[in-house]
Design an enzyme around this catalytic site. Structure first.
Site, PDB file in Angstrom:
ATOM      1  N   GLN A 275     -42.084   0.537   3.820  1.00 27.93           N
ATOM      2  CA  GLN A 275     -42.122  -0.159   5.173  1.00 27.93           C
ATOM      3  C   GLN A 275     -41.328   0.838   6.233  1.00 27.93           C
ATOM      4  O   GLN A 275     -41.303   0.598   7.429  1.00 27.93           O
ATOM      5  CB  GLN A 275     -41.637  -1.448   5.209  1.00 27.93           C
ATOM      6  CG  GLN A 275     -42.319  -2.639   4.615  1.00 27.93           C
ATOM      7  CD  GLN A 275     -43.622  -2.812   5.420  1.00 27.93           C
ATOM      8  OE1 GLN A 275     -43.711  -2.382   6.747  1.00 27.93           O
ATOM      9  NE2 GLN A 275     -44.605  -3.389   4.829  1.00 27.93           N
TER      10      GLN A 275
ATOM     11  N   SER B 234     -46.210   4.808   1.144  1.00 29.99           N
ATOM     12  CA  SER B 234     -47.839   4.603   0.839  1.00 29.99           C
ATOM     13  C   SER B 234     -48.702   4.869   2.224  1.00 29.99           C
ATOM     14  O   SER B 234     -48.008   4.701   2.986  1.00 29.99           O
ATOM     15  CB  SER B 234     -47.708   2.848   0.542  1.00 29.99           C
ATOM     16  OG  SER B 234     -49.327   2.495   0.315  1.00 29.99           O
TER      17      SER B 234
ATOM     18  N   HIS C  77     -51.571   3.326   3.806  1.00 29.24           N
ATOM     19  CA  HIS C  77     -52.277   2.233   4.257  1.00 29.24           C
ATOM     20  C   HIS C  77     -51.202   1.636   5.340  1.00 29.24           C
ATOM     21  O   HIS C  77     -51.688   0.856   6.217  1.00 29.24           O
ATOM     22  CB  HIS C  77     -53.040   1.452   3.449  1.00 29.24           C
ATOM     23  CG  HIS C  77     -52.412   0.460   2.860  1.00 29.24           C
ATOM     24  ND1 HIS C  77     -52.155  -1.149   3.060  1.00 29.24           N
ATOM     25  CD2 HIS C  77     -51.544   0.554   1.641  1.00 29.24           C
ATOM     26  CE1 HIS C  77     -51.685  -1.774   2.215  1.00 29.24           C
ATOM     27  NE2 HIS C  77     -51.253  -0.864   1.321  1.00 29.24           N
TER      28      HIS C  77
ATOM     29  N   GLY D 277     -48.421   1.921  -3.176  1.00 25.92           N
ATOM     30  CA  GLY D 277     -47.016   1.884  -3.080  1.00 25.92           C
ATOM     31  C   GLY D 277     -46.598   1.017  -4.376  1.00 25.92           C
ATOM     32  O   GLY D 277     -45.579   1.110  -5.019  1.00 25.92           O
ATOM     33  N   THR D 278     -47.504   0.164  -4.984  1.00 21.45           N
ATOM     34  CA  THR D 278     -47.418  -0.410  -6.093  1.00 21.45           C
ATOM     35  C   THR D 278     -47.171   0.367  -7.299  1.00 21.45           C
ATOM     36  O   THR D 278     -46.072   0.247  -8.112  1.00 21.45           O
ATOM     37  CB  THR D 278     -48.484  -1.555  -6.430  1.00 21.45           C
ATOM     38  OG1 THR D 278     -48.376  -2.214  -5.246  1.00 21.45           O
ATOM     39  CG2 THR D 278     -48.312  -2.179  -7.711  1.00 21.45           C
TER      40      THR D 278
ATOM     41  N   CYS E 202     -48.269 -23.234   0.518  1.00 20.79           N
ATOM     42  CA  CYS E 202     -48.334 -24.430   0.016  1.00 20.79           C
ATOM     43  C   CYS E 202     -49.069 -24.486  -1.134  1.00 20.79           C
ATOM     44  O   CYS E 202     -50.349 -24.263  -1.182  1.00 20.79           O
ATOM     45  CB  CYS E 202     -49.028 -25.147   1.190  1.00 20.79           C
ATOM     46  SG  CYS E 202     -48.986 -26.924   1.027  1.00 20.79           S
TER      47      CYS E 202
ATOM     48  N   THR F 256     -57.239  12.719 -12.263  1.00 22.47           N
ATOM     49  CA  THR F 256     -57.774  13.425 -11.042  1.00 22.47           C
ATOM     50  C   THR F 256     -57.225  13.009  -9.773  1.00 22.47           C
ATOM     51  O   THR F 256     -57.297  11.814  -9.468  1.00 22.47           O
ATOM     52  CB  THR F 256     -59.503  13.553 -11.283  1.00 22.47           C
ATOM     53  OG1 THR F 256     -59.649  13.991 -12.626  1.00 22.47           O
ATOM     54  CG2 THR F 256     -60.072  14.210 -10.277  1.00 22.47           C
TER      55      THR F 256
HETATM   56  C1  LIG Z   1     -46.935  -2.844   0.793  1.00 26.50           C
HETATM   57  C2  LIG Z   1     -45.794  -2.584   0.094  1.00 26.50           C
HETATM   58  C3  LIG Z   1     -45.737  -2.240  -1.045  1.00 26.50           C
HETATM   59  C4  LIG Z   1     -46.897  -2.152  -1.963  1.00 26.50           C
HETATM   60  O1  LIG Z   1     -47.836  -0.767  -1.424  1.00 26.50           O
HETATM   61  P1  LIG Z   1     -49.262  -0.755  -1.735  1.00 26.50           P
HETATM   62  O2  LIG Z   1     -49.718   0.722  -1.350  1.00 26.50           O
HETATM   63  O3  LIG Z   1     -49.957  -1.951  -1.011  1.00 26.50           O
HETATM   64  O4  LIG Z   1     -49.584  -1.071  -3.157  1.00 26.50           O
HETATM   65  C5  LIG Z   1     -44.510  -2.024  -1.899  1.00 26.50           C
HETATM   66  N1  LIG Z   1     -43.309  -2.106  -1.162  1.00 26.50           N
HETATM   67  C6  LIG Z   1     -43.317  -2.719   0.105  1.00 26.50           C
HETATM   68  C7  LIG Z   1     -41.939  -2.752   0.809  1.00 26.50           C
HETATM   69  C8  LIG Z   1     -44.579  -2.936   0.811  1.00 26.50           C
HETATM   70  O5  LIG Z   1     -44.499  -3.359   2.114  1.00 26.50           O
END
Ligand SMILES: *Cc1c(COP(=O)(O)O)cnc(C)c1O
Length: 385
Positions: free
Chosen positions: A178, A198, A200, A72-73, A324, A236
């Site tokens: 999300q 994403s 996972h 997702g990043t 913290c 790849t």
């Molecule tokens: C988890 C998340 C990401 C990043 O996704 P990854 O696959 O962990 O890199 C980006 N945006 C949101 C809203 C997420 O919850």
């Protein structure tokens, strides 16, 4: 502690057994490079093609509009940078509650000479479309607003923002990590041009994700190499990952409606239970426009990390909404943007439920939160009057 309860599904999810089964042959039996023209490569290519078709079917788009990435990043980086770099200069609009993958990308773009407006949110964490309208400039080249916030679960008015973007032909990127596979998502009705998702977060493997890119949207690649993914993302392909993501999406399409209902009821049970037993606690985020499985609690005058660690000792996994650092409590940027006062924000704890969550789990969590908060409030009345 024998009992283990995982309430951190917004951080990551276990791979669904059907997804794992689908992936296994793609490690050691089907292993060719999908770009190779021989039989080994063609077999691998079939796996990639099928996954792309499954995702396209789910989003009701064309398979050519789906690009695979490493997470997702990367999808957020490619989405935002890809749109900005294709235009070279100008102004972007995003929100102050985005995931860091979008926020930090925007900061890098600012350092490169782009202008960025970070629109604020209301007390529920929601972006006001009129604020986006007011932020528009003649040189606005892209808008990026997330669909659901991962910390508080608030759903953004994507349709209204999409209409603004469309009226001015400004490309619209949405971080839907999300929501993709959790609630219905119609990129045409919502006016979305580029969409991050994403694996996972939806019971697929880690390190695999994708981007929907509407046909005709001008984007440039952020990494350079081979001609993969129609030159939009070199490298790849992660074959087992892609196969797993495709299967995860297919499973979600089948299960998401029933699960949203079930998980939503459990989330309500959790909140009602906590509210009935723990004094001075609030639910943050929007009361109705929110993800089904997210309950973000604000426990006044108690530190998030103490609650998280206390629950961990009881086998319960949740996440902290404030950190913290060197003696100071730093609430997340999302809670800060929402204007949550520090005495509440310091005790932010996110519970995110999923397909394995049961009513017994929820009752155990309610009881444990009650016990821990009671103990912490007796032990150290941090900042308490
Ligand atoms: C988890 C998340 C990401 C990043 O996704 P990854 O696959 O962990 O890199 C980006 N945006 C949101 C809203 C997420 O919850």
């Amino acid at each position: 502690m024998s009992r283990r309860v995982y309430l951190d599904h917004n951080a990551s999810t276990p791979v669904h057994p059907e997804v794992l089964a689908e992936m296994l042959p793609f490690f050691a039996e089907i292993y060719g490079n999908p770009s190779s023209i021989h039989a080994f490569g063609r077999e691998a290519r079939e796996g990639v093609d099928q996954a792309r078709e499954r995702i396209a079917r789910f989003l009701q788009v064309s398979p050519q509009e789906i690009v695979f990435t490493s997470g997702g990043t990367e999808s957020d980086n490619l989405g935002v940078k890809g749109l900005a770099s294709a235009r070279g200069r100008g102004h972007l609009i995003t929100s102050s509650v985005e995931h860091h993958a979008v926020l930090r990308t925007c900061q890098v773009l600012e350092a490169q000479g782009f202008d960025v407006t970070y629109v604020g949110v209301d007390a529920h964490g929601m972006v006001e479309p009129d604020e986006v309208r007011r932020a528009l400039r003649p040189d606005t080249i892209a808008i990026s607003v997330m669909h659901a916030n991962s910390e508080v679960g608030t759903l953004q008015p994507i349709g209204a923002i999409g209409r603004l973007a469309r009226e001015r032909s400004i490309p619209f990127h949405v971080d839907a990590v999300q929501t993709f596979g959790k609630i219905p998502l119609d990129v045409d009705a919502l006016g979305i041009d580029v969409l991050s998702f994403s694996g996972h977060k939806i019971y697929g493997p880690k390190g695999i994700a994708g981007l929907y890119i509407r046909k005709g949207t001008k984007m440039v690649s952020i990494q350079h190499g081979g001609e993969h993914e129609r030159r939009r993302r070199a490298g790849t392909e992660n074959l087992p990952g892609i196969v797993g993501l495709g299967k995860a999406v297919e499973v979600r399409a089948r299960d998401m409606h029933a699960e949203a209902e079930r998980v939503g009821a459990l989330r309500d049970r959790l909140w009602e239970g906590v509210r009935a037993r723990v004094p001075e606690v609030r639910l943050s985020g929007h009361p109705t426009e929110r993800l089904p499985g997210t309950a973000s609690l604000l426990v006044r005058h108690v530190e998030s990390e103490s609650i998280v660690l206390g629950l961990d000792l009881k086998g319960i996994a949740v996440s902290a909404g404030s950190a913290c650092t060197s003696g100071n409590v730093e609430p997340s940027h999302v809670l800060v943007a929402m204007g949550v006062p520090l005495d509440w924000a310091m005790g932010a704890v996110r519970c995110s439920l999923g397909r394995s969550t049961t009513a017994e789990d929820v009752d155990y969590v309610i009881e444990s939160v009650d016990t821990i908060v009671r103990r912490l409030r007796q032990a150290l009345p941090v900042g308490a009057a």
